[in-house]
Design a protein around this motif. Structure first.
Motif, PDB file in Angstrom:
ATOM      1  N   VAL A  31      33.862  43.391  39.606  1.00 47.83           N
ATOM      2  CA  VAL A  31      34.541  44.673  39.676  1.00 47.83           C
ATOM      3  C   VAL A  31      35.758  44.541  40.584  1.00 47.83           C
ATOM      4  CG1 VAL A  31      34.298  47.042  40.490  1.00 47.83           C
ATOM      5  CG2 VAL A  31      32.409  45.940  39.286  1.00 47.83           C
ATOM      6  N   VAL A  32      36.916  44.978  40.089  1.00 45.41           N
ATOM      7  CA  VAL A  32      38.138  44.975  40.903  1.00 45.41           C
ATOM      8  C   VAL A  32      38.832  46.320  40.718  1.00 45.41           C
ATOM      9  CG1 VAL A  32      40.349  43.869  41.376  1.00 45.41           C
ATOM     10  CG2 VAL A  32      38.417  42.470  40.650  1.00 45.41           C
ATOM     11  N   ALA A  33      39.033  47.034  41.799  1.00 38.81           N
ATOM     12  CA  ALA A  33      39.725  48.321  41.731  1.00 38.81           C
ATOM     13  C   ALA A  33      41.209  48.110  41.459  1.00 38.81           C
ATOM     14  CB  ALA A  33      39.538  49.085  43.038  1.00 38.81           C
ATOM     15  N   VAL A  34      41.797  49.018  40.704  1.00 36.31           N
ATOM     16  CA  VAL A  34      43.192  48.875  40.291  1.00 36.31           C
ATOM     17  C   VAL A  34      44.169  49.097  41.447  1.00 36.31           C
ATOM     18  CG1 VAL A  34      43.693  51.267  39.605  1.00 36.31           C
ATOM     19  CG2 VAL A  34      44.685  49.362  38.288  1.00 36.31           C
ATOM     20  N   ASP A  35      43.666  49.667  42.561  1.00 37.93           N
ATOM     21  CA  ASP A  35      44.573  49.986  43.672  1.00 37.93           C
ATOM     22  C   ASP A  35      44.577  48.917  44.770  1.00 37.93           C
ATOM     23  OD1 ASP A  35      42.073  50.484  44.692  1.00 37.93           O
ATOM     24  OD2 ASP A  35      42.361  52.634  44.960  1.00 37.93           O
ATOM     25  N   LEU A  36      44.299  47.669  44.385  1.00 34.61           N
ATOM     26  CA  LEU A  36      44.340  46.540  45.317  1.00 34.61           C
ATOM     27  C   LEU A  36      45.528  45.649  44.943  1.00 34.61           C
ATOM     28  CD1 LEU A  36      40.508  45.704  45.337  1.00 34.61           C
ATOM     29  CD2 LEU A  36      41.794  46.847  47.155  1.00 34.61           C
ATOM     30  N   PRO A  37      46.713  45.944  45.471  1.00 31.77           N
ATOM     31  CA  PRO A  37      47.925  45.257  45.007  1.00 31.77           C
ATOM     32  C   PRO A  37      48.049  43.801  45.428  1.00 31.77           C
ATOM     33  CG  PRO A  37      48.446  46.749  46.815  1.00 31.77           C
ATOM     34  CD  PRO A  37      47.029  47.031  46.422  1.00 31.77           C
ATOM     35  N   HIS A  38      47.313  43.382  46.459  1.00 30.63           N
ATOM     36  CA  HIS A  38      47.495  42.024  46.971  1.00 30.63           C
ATOM     37  C   HIS A  38      46.428  41.036  46.495  1.00 30.63           C
ATOM     38  CE1 HIS A  38      50.774  43.539  49.270  1.00 30.63           C
ATOM     39  NE2 HIS A  38      50.032  44.245  50.090  1.00 30.63           N
ATOM     40  N   VAL A  39      45.631  41.446  45.529  1.00 28.89           N
ATOM     41  CA  VAL A  39      44.655  40.529  44.943  1.00 28.89           C
ATOM     42  C   VAL A  39      45.406  39.469  44.133  1.00 28.89           C
ATOM     43  CG1 VAL A  39      42.854  40.353  43.182  1.00 28.89           C
ATOM     44  CG2 VAL A  39      42.747  42.151  44.904  1.00 28.89           C
ATOM     45  N   THR A  40      45.031  38.208  44.337  1.00 26.58           N
ATOM     46  CA  THR A  40      45.681  37.089  43.650  1.00 26.58           C
ATOM     47  C   THR A  40      44.640  36.223  42.950  1.00 26.58           C
ATOM     48  OG1 THR A  40      45.478  35.575  45.530  1.00 26.58           O
ATOM     49  CG2 THR A  40      47.441  37.017  45.473  1.00 26.58           C
ATOM     50  N   ASP A  41      45.114  35.216  42.249  1.00 25.38           N
ATOM     51  CA  ASP A  41      44.206  34.243  41.643  1.00 25.38           C
ATOM     52  C   ASP A  41      43.300  33.617  42.698  1.00 25.38           C
ATOM     53  OD1 ASP A  41      44.655  33.525  38.618  1.00 25.38           O
ATOM     54  OD2 ASP A  41      46.634  33.950  39.401  1.00 25.38           O
ATOM     55  N   THR A  42      43.841  33.358  43.863  1.00 22.64           N
ATOM     56  CA  THR A  42      43.046  32.771  44.948  1.00 22.64           C
ATOM     57  C   THR A  42      41.900  33.689  45.334  1.00 22.64           C
ATOM     58  OG1 THR A  42      44.977  31.595  45.796  1.00 22.64           O
ATOM     59  CG2 THR A  42      43.135  31.884  47.308  1.00 22.64           C
ATOM     60  N   THR A  43      42.172  34.989  45.402  1.00 17.08           N
ATOM     61  CA  THR A  43      41.151  35.975  45.732  1.00 17.08           C
ATOM     62  C   THR A  43      40.011  35.938  44.716  1.00 17.08           C
ATOM     63  OG1 THR A  43      42.998  37.403  46.439  1.00 17.08           O
ATOM     64  CG2 THR A  43      40.810  38.389  46.399  1.00 17.08           C
TER      65      THR A  43
END
Length: 200
Positions: free
Chosen positions: A96-108
């Motif tokens: 699950v990933v919320a749409v309001d997390l702008p700094h999520v990357t492939d590394t995350t």
């Protein structure tokens, strides 16, 4: 060797975005694509299948190639979308990933997959500052979602409190800003400044 449960991806994008005053999934932090589509494309690289969790009135705004699950509206809050997905595919684990997390990357996302412990109810990120689980950037195992439905039916609502009460796997980002949550317009601008993105 016992194979791990398949992981399906779920972008939580069905909120009303009342504090932002515009659909947070439609915001652009990356060139020529919405945040909703950006995360969808990212999770497709790590999950067997990926879906956007949304309201019925949002479906026409999705790209034609984007799979989606409309909220059943059985519950309030983000657990509504997560459990709607669980009801359709009850044997799958859900990233699950919320749409309001702008700094999520492939590394995350790669770290979440690689550090997953499928013998625990969930694997969730926490900031170094809080040490508290972030339920909206986590992998929920099927057993946890069965239990969380009982938790809601008993009159509870908070997904974080549920995770706190479970023996889950906690992982930490390289920098706490990876988990920065943009709910308000000034936070949207703050995130874009941090990313070096020109304002609209």
């Amino acid at each position: 060797m016992i194979l791990k449960t398949e992981v399906y991806g779920l972008i939580l994008a069905g909120g009303k975005s009342s504090r932002m005053n515009t659909d947070k999934g439609e915001l652009q932090y990356h060139a020529a694509t919405s945040q909703r589509s950006f995360l969808y494309q990212m999770l497709q690289k790590y999950c067997t299948r990926t879906f956007i969790s949304c309201r019925g009135d949002q479906v026409t705004a999705l790209q034609k190639e984007e799979a989606y699950i409309t909220d059943e509206n059985l519950y309030k809050g983000p657990l509504n979308g997560i459990l709607s997905a669980h009801h359709l595919h009850p044997s799958k684990a859900w990233m699950v990933v919320a749409v309001d997390l702008p700094h999520v990357t492939d590394t995350t996302i790669a770290a979440l997959i690689n550090q997953r412990d499928d013998l625990k109810p969930a694997t969730a990120y926490a900031t170094q500052a809080s040490k508290m689980p972030e339920p909206l950037i986590a992998i929920w195992e099927p057993t946890a979602l069965t239990e969380v439905e009982k938790y809601i039916q008993a009159g509870n609502a908070c997904p974080r409190k549920f995770l706190i009460g479970q023996d889950i796997k906690i992982i930490f980002p390289t920098e706490d800003t990876e988990l920065f949550n943009a709910n308000y317009y000034n936070e949207y601008l703050e995130a874009k400044n941090r990313m070096g993105v020109n304002h609209e």
